[in-house]
Write a protein that holds these residues in place. Structure first.
Motif, PDB file in Angstrom:
ATOM      1  N   ALA A  39     155.946 -39.194  44.821  1.00  0.00           N
ATOM      2  CA  ALA A  39     155.248 -38.887  46.077  1.00  0.00           C
ATOM      3  C   ALA A  39     154.746 -40.174  46.729  1.00  0.00           C
ATOM      4  CB  ALA A  39     154.091 -37.922  45.820  1.00  0.00           C
ATOM      5  N   ALA A  40     154.191 -41.075  45.942  1.00  0.00           N
ATOM      6  CA  ALA A  40     153.675 -42.341  46.478  1.00  0.00           C
ATOM      7  C   ALA A  40     154.800 -43.186  47.067  1.00  0.00           C
ATOM      8  CB  ALA A  40     152.930 -43.105  45.394  1.00  0.00           C
ATOM      9  N   LEU A  41     155.960 -43.190  46.423  1.00  0.00           N
ATOM     10  CA  LEU A  41     157.102 -43.925  46.980  1.00  0.00           C
ATOM     11  C   LEU A  41     157.552 -43.302  48.298  1.00  0.00           C
ATOM     12  CD1 LEU A  41     159.181 -44.713  43.769  1.00  0.00           C
ATOM     13  CD2 LEU A  41     157.825 -46.305  45.160  1.00  0.00           C
ATOM     14  N   GLY A  42     157.559 -41.982  48.362  1.00  0.00           N
ATOM     15  CA  GLY A  42     157.891 -41.306  49.616  1.00  0.00           C
ATOM     16  C   GLY A  42     156.874 -41.590  50.701  1.00  0.00           C
ATOM     17  N   LEU A  43     155.630 -41.737  50.306  1.00  0.00           N
ATOM     18  CA  LEU A  43     154.568 -42.029  51.258  1.00  0.00           C
ATOM     19  C   LEU A  43     154.795 -43.375  51.953  1.00  0.00           C
ATOM     20  CD1 LEU A  43     152.014 -40.737  52.330  1.00  0.00           C
ATOM     21  CD2 LEU A  43     150.755 -41.859  50.484  1.00  0.00           C
ATOM     22  N   ARG A  44     155.511 -44.267  51.302  1.00  0.00           N
ATOM     23  CA  ARG A  44     155.839 -45.559  51.922  1.00  0.00           C
ATOM     24  C   ARG A  44     156.722 -45.369  53.157  1.00  0.00           C
ATOM     25  NH1 ARG A  44     154.877 -50.392  49.168  1.00  0.00           N
ATOM     26  NH2 ARG A  44     156.557 -51.258  50.419  1.00  0.00           N
ATOM     27  N   ARG A  45     157.389 -44.218  53.261  1.00  0.00           N
ATOM     28  CA  ARG A  45     158.189 -43.919  54.456  1.00  0.00           C
ATOM     29  C   ARG A  45     157.306 -43.383  55.579  1.00  0.00           C
ATOM     30  NH1 ARG A  45     163.306 -45.153  55.176  1.00  0.00           N
ATOM     31  NH2 ARG A  45     163.736 -43.135  56.053  1.00  0.00           N
ATOM     32  N   ALA A 135     148.965 -33.491  44.327  1.00  0.00           N
ATOM     33  CA  ALA A 135     149.801 -34.613  44.764  1.00  0.00           C
ATOM     34  C   ALA A 135     150.296 -34.464  46.194  1.00  0.00           C
ATOM     35  CB  ALA A 135     150.972 -34.854  43.813  1.00  0.00           C
ATOM     36  N   SER A 136     149.681 -33.588  46.978  1.00  0.00           N
ATOM     37  CA  SER A 136     150.072 -33.465  48.384  1.00  0.00           C
ATOM     38  C   SER A 136     149.193 -34.369  49.245  1.00  0.00           C
ATOM     39  CB  SER A 136     149.986 -32.017  48.850  1.00  0.00           C
ATOM     40  OG  SER A 136     148.671 -31.547  48.778  1.00  0.00           O
ATOM     41  N   VAL A 137     149.678 -34.627  50.458  1.00  0.00           N
ATOM     42  CA  VAL A 137     149.005 -35.551  51.369  1.00  0.00           C
ATOM     43  C   VAL A 137     148.936 -34.938  52.758  1.00  0.00           C
ATOM     44  CG1 VAL A 137     149.102 -37.849  52.439  1.00  0.00           C
ATOM     45  CG2 VAL A 137     149.877 -37.554  50.073  1.00  0.00           C
ATOM     46  N   CYS A 138     147.799 -35.070  53.374  1.00  0.00           N
ATOM     47  CA  CYS A 138     147.598 -34.656  54.757  1.00  0.00           C
ATOM     48  C   CYS A 138     147.283 -35.929  55.552  1.00  0.00           C
ATOM     49  CB  CYS A 138     146.431 -33.674  54.838  1.00  0.00           C
ATOM     50  SG  CYS A 138     146.105 -33.056  56.479  1.00  0.00           S
ATOM     51  N   LEU A 139     148.002 -36.148  56.635  1.00  0.00           N
ATOM     52  CA  LEU A 139     147.795 -37.335  57.456  1.00  0.00           C
ATOM     53  C   LEU A 139     147.056 -36.938  58.729  1.00  0.00           C
ATOM     54  CD1 LEU A 139     148.256 -40.330  58.105  1.00  0.00           C
ATOM     55  CD2 LEU A 139     150.541 -39.700  58.942  1.00  0.00           C
ATOM     56  N   PRO A 158     153.746 -31.841  51.244  1.00  0.00           N
ATOM     57  CA  PRO A 158     153.683 -31.415  49.851  1.00  0.00           C
ATOM     58  C   PRO A 158     154.447 -32.425  48.988  1.00  0.00           C
ATOM     59  CG  PRO A 158     154.637 -29.700  51.260  1.00  0.00           C
ATOM     60  CD  PRO A 158     154.475 -30.926  52.090  1.00  0.00           C
ATOM     61  N   PRO A 159     154.200 -32.452  47.686  1.00  0.00           N
ATOM     62  CA  PRO A 159     154.857 -33.450  46.839  1.00  0.00           C
ATOM     63  C   PRO A 159     156.381 -33.383  46.890  1.00  0.00           C
ATOM     64  CG  PRO A 159     153.641 -31.853  45.516  1.00  0.00           C
ATOM     65  CD  PRO A 159     153.289 -31.604  46.942  1.00  0.00           C
ATOM     66  N   ARG A 160     156.930 -32.209  47.078  1.00  0.00           N
ATOM     67  CA  ARG A 160     158.393 -32.075  47.136  1.00  0.00           C
ATOM     68  C   ARG A 160     158.966 -32.833  48.335  1.00  0.00           C
ATOM     69  NH1 ARG A 160     162.367 -31.234  43.743  1.00  0.00           N
ATOM     70  NH2 ARG A 160     164.124 -30.212  44.703  1.00  0.00           N
ATOM     71  N   VAL A 161     158.318 -32.729  49.477  1.00  0.00           N
ATOM     72  CA  VAL A 161     158.769 -33.444  50.671  1.00  0.00           C
ATOM     73  C   VAL A 161     158.647 -34.954  50.455  1.00  0.00           C
ATOM     74  CG1 VAL A 161     158.245 -33.891  53.106  1.00  0.00           C
ATOM     75  CG2 VAL A 161     158.290 -31.542  52.240  1.00  0.00           C
ATOM     76  N   LEU A 162     157.538 -35.398  49.890  1.00  0.00           N
ATOM     77  CA  LEU A 162     157.363 -36.823  49.621  1.00  0.00           C
ATOM     78  C   LEU A 162     158.397 -37.317  48.620  1.00  0.00           C
ATOM     79  CD1 LEU A 162     153.476 -36.968  49.547  1.00  0.00           C
ATOM     80  CD2 LEU A 162     154.981 -37.977  51.280  1.00  0.00           C
ATOM     81  N   SER A 163     158.709 -36.502  47.629  1.00  0.00           N
ATOM     82  CA  SER A 163     159.744 -36.861  46.659  1.00  0.00           C
ATOM     83  C   SER A 163     161.092 -37.040  47.349  1.00  0.00           C
ATOM     84  CB  SER A 163     159.832 -35.790  45.567  1.00  0.00           C
ATOM     85  OG  SER A 163     160.833 -36.112  44.637  1.00  0.00           O
ATOM     86  N   ASP A 164     161.432 -36.110  48.254  1.00  0.00           N
ATOM     87  CA  ASP A 164     162.682 -36.227  49.009  1.00  0.00           C
ATOM     88  C   ASP A 164     162.689 -37.498  49.844  1.00  0.00           C
ATOM     89  OD1 ASP A 164     163.515 -33.836  47.905  1.00  0.00           O
ATOM     90  OD2 ASP A 164     163.157 -32.651  49.724  1.00  0.00           O
ATOM     91  N   LEU A 165     161.550 -37.840  50.453  1.00  0.00           N
ATOM     92  CA  LEU A 165     161.451 -39.080  51.222  1.00  0.00           C
ATOM     93  C   LEU A 165     161.649 -40.301  50.335  1.00  0.00           C
ATOM     94  CD1 LEU A 165     158.488 -38.327  53.643  1.00  0.00           C
ATOM     95  CD2 LEU A 165     160.905 -38.591  54.256  1.00  0.00           C
ATOM     96  N   SER A 166     161.190 -40.234  49.094  1.00  0.00           N
ATOM     97  CA  SER A 166     161.351 -41.372  48.184  1.00  0.00           C
ATOM     98  C   SER A 166     162.826 -41.611  47.886  1.00  0.00           C
ATOM     99  CB  SER A 166     160.562 -41.174  46.890  1.00  0.00           C
ATOM    100  OG  SER A 166     161.184 -40.246  46.044  1.00  0.00           O
ATOM    101  N   GLU A 167     163.618 -40.559  47.829  1.00  0.00           N
ATOM    102  CA  GLU A 167     165.052 -40.704  47.589  1.00  0.00           C
ATOM    103  C   GLU A 167     165.735 -41.340  48.792  1.00  0.00           C
ATOM    104  OE1 GLU A 167     166.648 -36.931  46.380  1.00  0.00           O
ATOM    105  OE2 GLU A 167     165.198 -36.760  44.746  1.00  0.00           O
ATOM    106  N   VAL A 168     165.296 -41.009  49.996  1.00  0.00           N
ATOM    107  CA  VAL A 168     165.838 -41.604  51.208  1.00  0.00           C
ATOM    108  C   VAL A 168     165.515 -43.092  51.241  1.00  0.00           C
ATOM    109  CG1 VAL A 168     165.673 -41.623  53.731  1.00  0.00           C
ATOM    110  CG2 VAL A 168     165.726 -39.448  52.512  1.00  0.00           C
TER     111      VAL A 168
END
Length: 170
Positions: A39-45, A135-139, A158-168
């Motif tokens: 999730a944190a890696l996805g948050l970098r996006r 592990a979810s984030v609200c901006l 949600p963490p799943r979306v952030l996880s998907d962003l980390s893969e991108v």
């Protein structure tokens, strides 16, 4: 004031597995660490840098803040903020944010308090209306300063979306 990331702590171990059996010392589980790292890696996006992570004094929030810190190693600092503990004073969070110069800033805490604080930030009333899985984030953005009812919702991840962003990102 700029963006504020509101982060629910990662998945924690059961209370009976905590070092002293108390809620406040519950640690992030192995699964929680894996989920939060992704999730944190996805948050970098979502945000390029994260100068400051404020966290509740409870162990699982401190550990979640450390995972965020590791994902943004260039310039992240961590601060304990007692108001983010369960039952903390929501007004103290607004007051603390008012003194922050550099953003984005992350707030790591617990439910149901975070959901109520986000409601307070968005509509001026401490009503929770967003799901806040671990592990979810609200901006949020506070274009005119941190105050009840002054926030705009930019995103809810949600963490799943952030996880998907980390893969991108890889």
């Amino acid at each position: 004031m700029g963006p504020v990331l509101v982060v629910r702590h990662a998945i924690a171990e059961p209370r009976d597995q905590a070092p002293d059996g108390r809620d406040r010392t519950r640690r992030v589980s192995d699964q929680g660490q894996r989920v939060m790292r992704r999730a944190a890696l996805g948050l970098r996006r979502v945000v390029e840098h994260l100068p400051l992570v404020a966290h509740s004094p409870l162990t699982r929030a401190v550990q979640t803040a450390a995972i965020l810190d590791a994902a943004f190693p260039e310039s992240t600092a961590r601060r304990e903020l007692a108001a983010l503990a369960p039952g903390g004073d929501p007004a103290a969070i607004f007051q603390w944010l008012a003194g922050i110069d550099e953003t984005p800033v992350a707030l790591v805490g617990h439910e149901p308090d975070l959901g109520c604080w986000v409601g307070h930030a968005l509509i001026g009333s401490p009503v929770s209306f967003l799901a806040f899985p671990k592990a979810s984030v609200c901006l949020l953005d506070f274009p005119k300063g941190a105050a009840p009812g002054a926030a705009r919702l930019i995103g809810h991840y949600p963490p799943r979306v952030l996880s998907d962003l980390s893969e991108v990102a890889q």
